[in-house]
Design a protein around this motif. Structure first.
Motif, PDB file in Angstrom:
ATOM      1  N   GLN A  88      -0.519  70.322  25.562  1.00 22.88           N
ATOM      2  CA  GLN A  88      -1.716  69.686  25.007  1.00 22.88           C
ATOM      3  C   GLN A  88      -2.722  70.708  24.515  1.00 22.88           C
ATOM      4  N   LYS A  89      -2.686  71.905  25.099  1.00 19.35           N
ATOM      5  CA  LYS A  89      -3.617  72.953  24.709  1.00 19.35           C
ATOM      6  C   LYS A  89      -3.012  73.917  23.692  1.00 19.35           C
ATOM      7  N   GLY A  90      -1.686  73.818  23.497  1.00 23.33           N
ATOM      8  CA  GLY A  90      -0.979  74.787  22.669  1.00 23.33           C
ATOM      9  C   GLY A  90      -1.298  74.683  21.194  1.00 23.33           C
ATOM     10  N   ARG A  91      -0.883  75.681  20.460  1.00 21.95           N
ATOM     11  CA  ARG A  91      -1.172  75.734  19.026  1.00 21.95           C
ATOM     12  C   ARG A  91      -0.054  75.153  18.176  1.00 21.95           C
ATOM     13  N   PHE A  92       0.998  74.645  18.818  1.00 19.32           N
ATOM     14  CA  PHE A  92       2.113  74.056  18.077  1.00 19.32           C
ATOM     15  C   PHE A  92       2.068  72.538  18.198  1.00 19.32           C
ATOM     16  N   GLN A  93       2.283  71.847  17.094  1.00 19.25           N
ATOM     17  CA  GLN A  93       2.302  70.394  17.105  1.00 19.25           C
ATOM     18  C   GLN A  93       3.616  69.903  17.696  1.00 19.25           C
TER      19      GLN A  93
END
Length: 524
Positions: free
Chosen positions: A142-147
């Motif tokens: 949820q915090k990551g930079r990948f969709q």
């Protein structure tokens, strides 16, 4: 002489131990079923239009899994301010989120399969670590930079699967590796390499490959490269970093932060920059993760330690740590009600009322999807009234036919295919119900007058229906479709006036959404 040296002087283990263990796992009668089930959940992706329905079907097909998901939905961590219990899987998915339910289902499948082994304490310990890691992985996704990075939770869940499998299928080997690590400064990698022939992670990769788990997830549980980590633009490399971070942090949650001085700082130094997380964010995350892990474990009858430093306080008279003993949790009353001979729960009224409240909350959501609402109403009718099979058919203006869009219950897939007939008016019970907008509740389908009104296609796919219900969906005098539900026996118990009112209210709630135009064009 160190323990590692003395261990090498013991009689040599057969070179084929790794092969024998893999063969034992693959030849286990039930394990292929577990692998197939997990692979099926992995295949259900949020990009599919009917993914929620697919996931609901999967969960509902397993009574035990249904109970556990509902328990999780009704824990303090997830319950909303509403006092009504969550009684449907559809509502659970809406409340917890699609990816949370998907990952939870996989964790619960693992727990159900392994929890009754003789070496239960070790297995449960590893399983709780796995499910804790999956929660961490979900937070990072949820915090990551990948969709669309929900695979992070799945990869984190399986990061520890090698240890789970060894603890389950060769407990002697598992304890030997544990003893070496406890008595020396050897790492688990070295100890496993010496006694098993490969690391736990590599062993887990082999098992997942035999289960046909996608390569992206298998690769994500592999060890990280030596040296300092670098922030990566590649999604698969990021998944591997998250899986390793999640597993390392889960180990700290398992032993307690007070028993791991300096470990948090070491994790931050290794992963902080590449995963874009600082000490404050990590501390906040740890509080949430520990609370959620406790609720998650509790929903599966597994208890975690309460942070006591004195190990003797954690033991009962048998000497087994109490945090790994199963604790009986009162089941959700709504889901375990006594039933009439027809299968209808005694508390059908209460279940219908809970379903109405769930629908009301979903209608108020800005993220309302008509498919999800239809599934919720259908599942409420199915579970509340104890039906055998239930479906909703909608009108397809292109083909000029009514077709089943969603179905639940016994043999739902094959029966769903049979609900496909022309919209052209005919003198059968389905067309009569829709043309007159009349709710039909048949308590005994064997009555000749009723049998004569049943179309041939219906008698072919459901020749044994003993009682059934048809609820037309009509908006502005235009038939859009209908709900259908049945039992294999006649319904001698009948439907009370109050239950009838609630069923009609559920239908009215759905029609309200349809009249709003909530993506209705995509369905009729």
């Amino acid at each position: 002489m160190g323990y590692l040296e003395s261990a090498s002087s013991l009689p040599a283990l057969p070179d084929s131990r790794l092969d024998r263990l893999l063969r034992k796992i693959n030849e286990e009668t039930n394990l292929p079923t577990l692998g197939i089930a997990i692979a099926k959940v992995v295949e259900i992706t949020s990009s599919c239009e009917d993914s929620v329905a697919q996931l609901a079907h999967f969960v509902l097909s397993d009574v035990g899994l249904t109970q556990k998901i509902l328990r999780l939905s009704n824990t303090v961590q997830y319950r909303t301010s509403s006092t009504a219990a969550v009684t449907t899987i559809s509502r659970s998915i809406f409340l917890l989120g699609f990816n949370t339910v998907k990952t939870s289902a996989m964790a619960m499948l693992l727990v159900d399969f392994f929890k009754d082994k003789t070496q239960a304490v070790s297995v449960r310990k590893e399983l709780v670590r796995s499910l804790c890691a999956s929660i961490i992985g979900r937070e990072m996704s949820q915090k990551g930079r990948f969709q669309n990075s929900e695979e992070a939770a799945i990869a984190a869940l399986f990061k520890n699967v090698g240890r789970v499998l060894v603890a389950s299928y060769d407990h002697l080997l598992y304890t030997q590796i544990e003893r070496i690590c406890d008595a020396t400064e050897s790492s688990y990698v070295d100890a496993a390499q010496m006694l098993l022939g490969c690391s736990f992670e590599r062993f887990g990769e082999m098992a997942l490959q035999s289960w046909n788990i996608p390569d992206a997830i298998v690769q994500a549980i592999a060890p990280l490269p030596n040296g300092d980590l670098q922030k990566t633009p590649l999604r698969n490399d990021w998944l591997k970093q998250v899986a390793s971070f999640s597993d390392a942090l889960a180990e700290i949650v398992m032993i307690g932060q007070h028993n791991a001085p300096g470990r948090i700082d070491a994790i931050l130094q290794k992963y902080g920059q590449v995963l874009e997380i600082d000490k404050k964010a990590l501390s906040t995350m740890l509080v949430k993760i520990e609370a959620e892990t406790r609720q998650f474990a509790k929903s599966m009858n597994i208890m975690l330690p309460h942070g006591l430093s004195d190990t003797e306080q954690l033991k009962n008279s048998s000497g087994v740590p109490s945090e790994f003993l199963l604790k009986t949790i009162d089941p959700i009353p709504e889901q375990n009600a006594n039933r009439y001979a027809s299968g209808k729960p005694y508390n059908a009224r209460d279940l219908l009322l809970a379903g109405m409240q769930d629908v009301t909350q979903m209608l108020a959501s800005e993220d309302l999807q008509l498919n999800d609402l239809i599934l919720l109403v259908l599942e409420t009718l199915y579970s509340s009234m104890g039906f055998r099979f239930a479906t909703v058919c909608l009108r397809d203006v292109t083909s000029g036919r009514y077709t089943s869009r969603i179905a639940v219950g016994e043999n739902y897939a094959s029966r769903q295919k049979g609900f496909n007939f022309t919209v052209k008016s005919e003198a059968d019970l389905f067309h009569l119900a829709m043309s007159n907008n009349v709710d039909v509740m048949i308590s005994d389908a064997s009555v000749p007058k009723i049998r004569n009104l049943l179309p041939l296609w219906y008698q072919e796919i459901l020749p044994d229906a003993g009682s059934f219900m048809i609820l037309p969906l009509v908006v502005q005098k235009k038939p859009l479709g209908f709900f259908y539900a049945d039992r294999a026996v006649a319904e001698e118990d009948g439907v009370s006036a109050e239950e009838t009112t609630m069923i009609k209210t559920l239908k009215s709630q759905l029609l309200t959404a349809m009249m709003r135009g909530t993506k209705i064009a995509a369905h009729v």
